[in-house]
Motif scaffolding. Structure first.
Motif, PDB file in Angstrom:
ATOM      1  N   VAL A 170      27.720 -41.941 -26.472  1.00 50.32           N
ATOM      2  CA  VAL A 170      28.750 -41.201 -27.229  1.00 50.32           C
ATOM      3  C   VAL A 170      30.032 -42.045 -27.233  1.00 50.32           C
ATOM      4  N   PHE A 171      30.951 -41.715 -28.135  1.00 50.79           N
ATOM      5  CA  PHE A 171      32.256 -42.381 -28.155  1.00 50.79           C
ATOM      6  C   PHE A 171      33.210 -41.531 -27.329  1.00 50.79           C
ATOM      7  N   PRO A 172      33.583 -41.974 -26.098  1.00 50.49           N
ATOM      8  CA  PRO A 172      34.337 -41.100 -25.185  1.00 50.49           C
ATOM      9  C   PRO A 172      35.717 -40.710 -25.694  1.00 50.49           C
ATOM     10  N   SER A 173      36.369 -41.581 -26.474  1.00 52.60           N
ATOM     11  CA  SER A 173      37.736 -41.250 -26.897  1.00 52.60           C
ATOM     12  C   SER A 173      37.759 -40.338 -28.121  1.00 52.60           C
ATOM     13  N   LEU A 174      36.632 -40.175 -28.772  1.00 50.08           N
ATOM     14  CA  LEU A 174      36.568 -39.290 -29.940  1.00 50.08           C
ATOM     15  C   LEU A 174      36.188 -37.873 -29.522  1.00 50.08           C
ATOM     16  N   SER A 175      36.578 -36.911 -30.329  1.00 48.34           N
ATOM     17  CA  SER A 175      36.214 -35.519 -30.040  1.00 48.34           C
ATOM     18  C   SER A 175      34.720 -35.311 -30.299  1.00 48.34           C
ATOM     19  N   ILE A 176      34.232 -34.168 -29.833  1.00 42.21           N
ATOM     20  CA  ILE A 176      32.845 -33.794 -30.115  1.00 42.21           C
ATOM     21  C   ILE A 176      32.592 -33.787 -31.615  1.00 42.21           C
ATOM     22  N   ASN A 177      33.511 -33.149 -32.337  1.00 39.86           N
ATOM     23  CA  ASN A 177      33.334 -33.049 -33.788  1.00 39.86           C
ATOM     24  C   ASN A 177      33.297 -34.429 -34.449  1.00 39.86           C
ATOM     25  N   GLU A 178      34.189 -35.316 -34.013  1.00 38.27           N
ATOM     26  CA  GLU A 178      34.220 -36.675 -34.574  1.00 38.27           C
ATOM     27  C   GLU A 178      32.939 -37.432 -34.233  1.00 38.27           C
ATOM     28  N   ASP A 209      27.161 -24.692 -26.527  1.00 37.51           N
ATOM     29  CA  ASP A 209      28.175 -25.201 -25.595  1.00 37.51           C
ATOM     30  C   ASP A 209      29.110 -26.199 -26.264  1.00 37.51           C
ATOM     31  N   LEU A 210      28.577 -26.939 -27.218  1.00 38.83           N
ATOM     32  CA  LEU A 210      29.403 -27.943 -27.900  1.00 38.83           C
ATOM     33  C   LEU A 210      30.352 -27.271 -28.888  1.00 38.83           C
ATOM     34  N   THR A 211      29.903 -26.175 -29.466  1.00 38.40           N
ATOM     35  CA  THR A 211      30.713 -25.477 -30.467  1.00 38.40           C
ATOM     36  C   THR A 211      32.057 -25.064 -29.889  1.00 38.40           C
ATOM     37  N   GLU A 212      31.998 -24.542 -28.665  1.00 35.34           N
ATOM     38  CA  GLU A 212      33.242 -24.072 -28.031  1.00 35.34           C
ATOM     39  C   GLU A 212      34.203 -25.214 -27.752  1.00 35.34           C
ATOM     40  N   ARG A 213      33.663 -26.423 -27.650  1.00 36.47           N
ATOM     41  CA  ARG A 213      34.488 -27.563 -27.231  1.00 36.47           C
ATOM     42  C   ARG A 213      34.665 -28.581 -28.347  1.00 36.47           C
ATOM     43  N   ARG A 214      34.534 -28.166 -29.592  1.00 33.64           N
ATOM     44  CA  ARG A 214      34.428 -29.182 -30.644  1.00 33.64           C
ATOM     45  C   ARG A 214      35.632 -30.109 -30.760  1.00 33.64           C
ATOM     46  N   ARG A 215      36.801 -29.652 -30.302  1.00 40.41           N
ATOM     47  CA  ARG A 215      37.989 -30.541 -30.373  1.00 40.41           C
ATOM     48  C   ARG A 215      38.194 -31.352 -29.093  1.00 40.41           C
ATOM     49  N   HIS A 216      37.358 -31.126 -28.079  1.00 42.97           N
ATOM     50  CA  HIS A 216      37.533 -31.847 -26.808  1.00 42.97           C
ATOM     51  C   HIS A 216      37.051 -33.291 -26.931  1.00 42.97           C
ATOM     52  N   ALA A 217      37.712 -34.186 -26.189  1.00 44.19           N
ATOM     53  CA  ALA A 217      37.244 -35.574 -26.144  1.00 44.19           C
ATOM     54  C   ALA A 217      35.897 -35.640 -25.433  1.00 44.19           C
ATOM     55  N   ALA A 218      34.987 -36.422 -25.988  1.00 49.60           N
ATOM     56  CA  ALA A 218      33.643 -36.536 -25.402  1.00 49.60           C
ATOM     57  C   ALA A 218      33.711 -37.086 -23.982  1.00 49.60           C
ATOM     58  N   GLY A 219      34.705 -37.925 -23.709  1.00 48.32           N
ATOM     59  CA  GLY A 219      34.850 -38.526 -22.380  1.00 48.32           C
ATOM     60  C   GLY A 219      35.155 -37.509 -21.292  1.00 48.32           C
ATOM     61  N   LYS A 220      35.566 -36.314 -21.685  1.00 48.73           N
ATOM     62  CA  LYS A 220      35.906 -35.280 -20.698  1.00 48.73           C
ATOM     63  C   LYS A 220      34.706 -34.385 -20.358  1.00 48.73           C
ATOM     64  N   LEU A 221      33.603 -34.600 -21.046  1.00 46.56           N
ATOM     65  CA  LEU A 221      32.441 -33.724 -20.833  1.00 46.56           C
ATOM     66  C   LEU A 221      31.720 -34.073 -19.536  1.00 46.56           C
ATOM     67  N   SER A 222      30.999 -33.108 -18.988  1.00 48.96           N
ATOM     68  CA  SER A 222      30.124 -33.374 -17.839  1.00 48.96           C
ATOM     69  C   SER A 222      28.942 -34.221 -18.318  1.00 48.96           C
ATOM     70  N   GLY A 223      28.206 -34.793 -17.356  1.00 46.15           N
ATOM     71  CA  GLY A 223      27.059 -35.631 -17.708  1.00 46.15           C
ATOM     72  C   GLY A 223      26.058 -34.911 -18.593  1.00 46.15           C
ATOM     73  N   GLY A 224      25.777 -33.654 -18.252  1.00 42.76           N
ATOM     74  CA  GLY A 224      24.804 -32.883 -19.030  1.00 42.76           C
ATOM     75  C   GLY A 224      25.295 -32.594 -20.437  1.00 42.76           C
ATOM     76  N   GLN A 225      26.576 -32.223 -20.540  1.00 42.01           N
ATOM     77  CA  GLN A 225      27.141 -31.938 -21.866  1.00 42.01           C
ATOM     78  C   GLN A 225      27.158 -33.204 -22.730  1.00 42.01           C
ATOM     79  N   ARG A 226      27.418 -34.313 -22.068  1.00 42.18           N
ATOM     80  CA  ARG A 226      27.459 -35.576 -22.800  1.00 42.18           C
ATOM     81  C   ARG A 226      26.076 -35.922 -23.372  1.00 42.18           C
ATOM     82  N   GLN A 227      25.034 -35.678 -22.569  1.00 41.41           N
ATOM     83  CA  GLN A 227      23.684 -35.931 -23.081  1.00 41.41           C
ATOM     84  C   GLN A 227      23.347 -34.974 -24.223  1.00 41.41           C
TER      85      GLN A 227
END
Ligand code: ATP
Ligand code: MG
Length: 236
Positions: free
Chosen positions: A90-98, A124-142
């Motif tokens: 994933v791109f950690p500096s981009l949001s989930i949506n991006e 789970d991703l829907t609730e966090r769509r504006r969050h940076a991917a780099g802030k997600l837990s390992g499981g959420q990132r996968q």
């Protein structure tokens, strides 16, 4: 039998050295297939050679009826196959949506509909769509990496160790999600260290050792196979 993916006689490697020696695998349409084997067996190398990230020095890769041997990854994506790498998926500096929009970079229309569909699969991703991917837990990132790979609605999905580094509970959750994706019609080729779990979710499996096909067969048979149990499933 209609094949989603067929790799035949693949030889590939780095520099002078061949890592894959005449490796062949196939995945039927809608099938889920596991590739297991020890560290350094060439599992990741196999996926890279299939996906055009590493030149096949010999052999052939077909996606459905199309010869995609040594096509570029962007052409392979356009032909209907997605790939989730083992690391940096994933791109950690981009949001989930991006991140999800990037997954659909070649899509000309229907982006909003596809986004909503993918969000429905991953609440789970829907609730966090504006969050940076780099802030997600390992499981959420996968989960995000899986979601991104689905943005173009692939017929074939290549996954390199989606459960690596996750807690046992999360490992199970990820496999359940992969099965759900598979049952919705996407064929899956799954490379895994969690051999038992991967086989228990798959229909067939391959054991790769030192860059060669060692064993293949239906997943249940492999789980019960003595050599597989001793070498790869932690049984004595
Ligand atoms: N970029 C590279 N350059 C040179 N050699 C490499 C490179 N990547 C992998 N190798 C070598 O190729 C062999 C197979 O590596 P590969 O990553 O495909 O194994 P793997 O089965 O995926 O292992 P793991 O279970 O540790 O992920 C190893 O000997 C490895 O050291
Ligand atoms: Mg690997």
């Amino acid at each position: 039998m209609t094949l989603a993916l067929e790799a035949t006689g693949l030889i590939a490697g780095y520099g002078e050295a061949d890592i894959l020696h005449d490796v062949s695998i196939k995945v039927e349409r809608g099938e889920m297939v596991a590739v297991i084997g020890p560290n350094g067996a060439g599992k990741s190398t196999l996926l890279k050679a299939i996906f055009g990230l590493l030149p096949a020095r010999a052999g052939e890769v077909r996606l459905g009826s199309e010869d995609i041997t040594n096509h570029t990854p962007d052409r392979i994506v356009a032909a209907g196959m997605s790939y989730v790498p083992q690391i940096e998926n994933v791109f950690p500096s981009l949001s989930i949506n991006e991140n999800l929009e990037m997954g659909a970079f070649i899509r000309r229309d229907g982006l909003a509909d596809r986004l909503e569909h993918v969000y429905e699969m991953f609440p789970d991703l829907t609730e966090r769509r504006r969050h940076a991917a780099g802030k997600l837990s390992g499981g959420q990132r996968q989960m995000l990496a899986l979601a991104r790979a689905l943005m173009l609605d692939p017929t074939m999905l290549l996954l390199d160790e989606p459960s690596a580094g996750l807690s046992p509970k999360m490992v199970h959750t990820i496999f359940e999600k992969i099965l759900e994706i598979n049952e919705a019609g996407t064929a899956v080729l799954l490379v895994e260290q969690n051999a038992r779990e991967a086989l228990s979710f798959s229909r067939r499996g391959y054991v790769l050792v030192a860059g060669e096909n060692r064993l293949e067969g239906d997943a249940k048979g492999l789980i019960e196979n003595e050599e597989v149990g001793r070498l790869y499933l932690g049984e004595s």
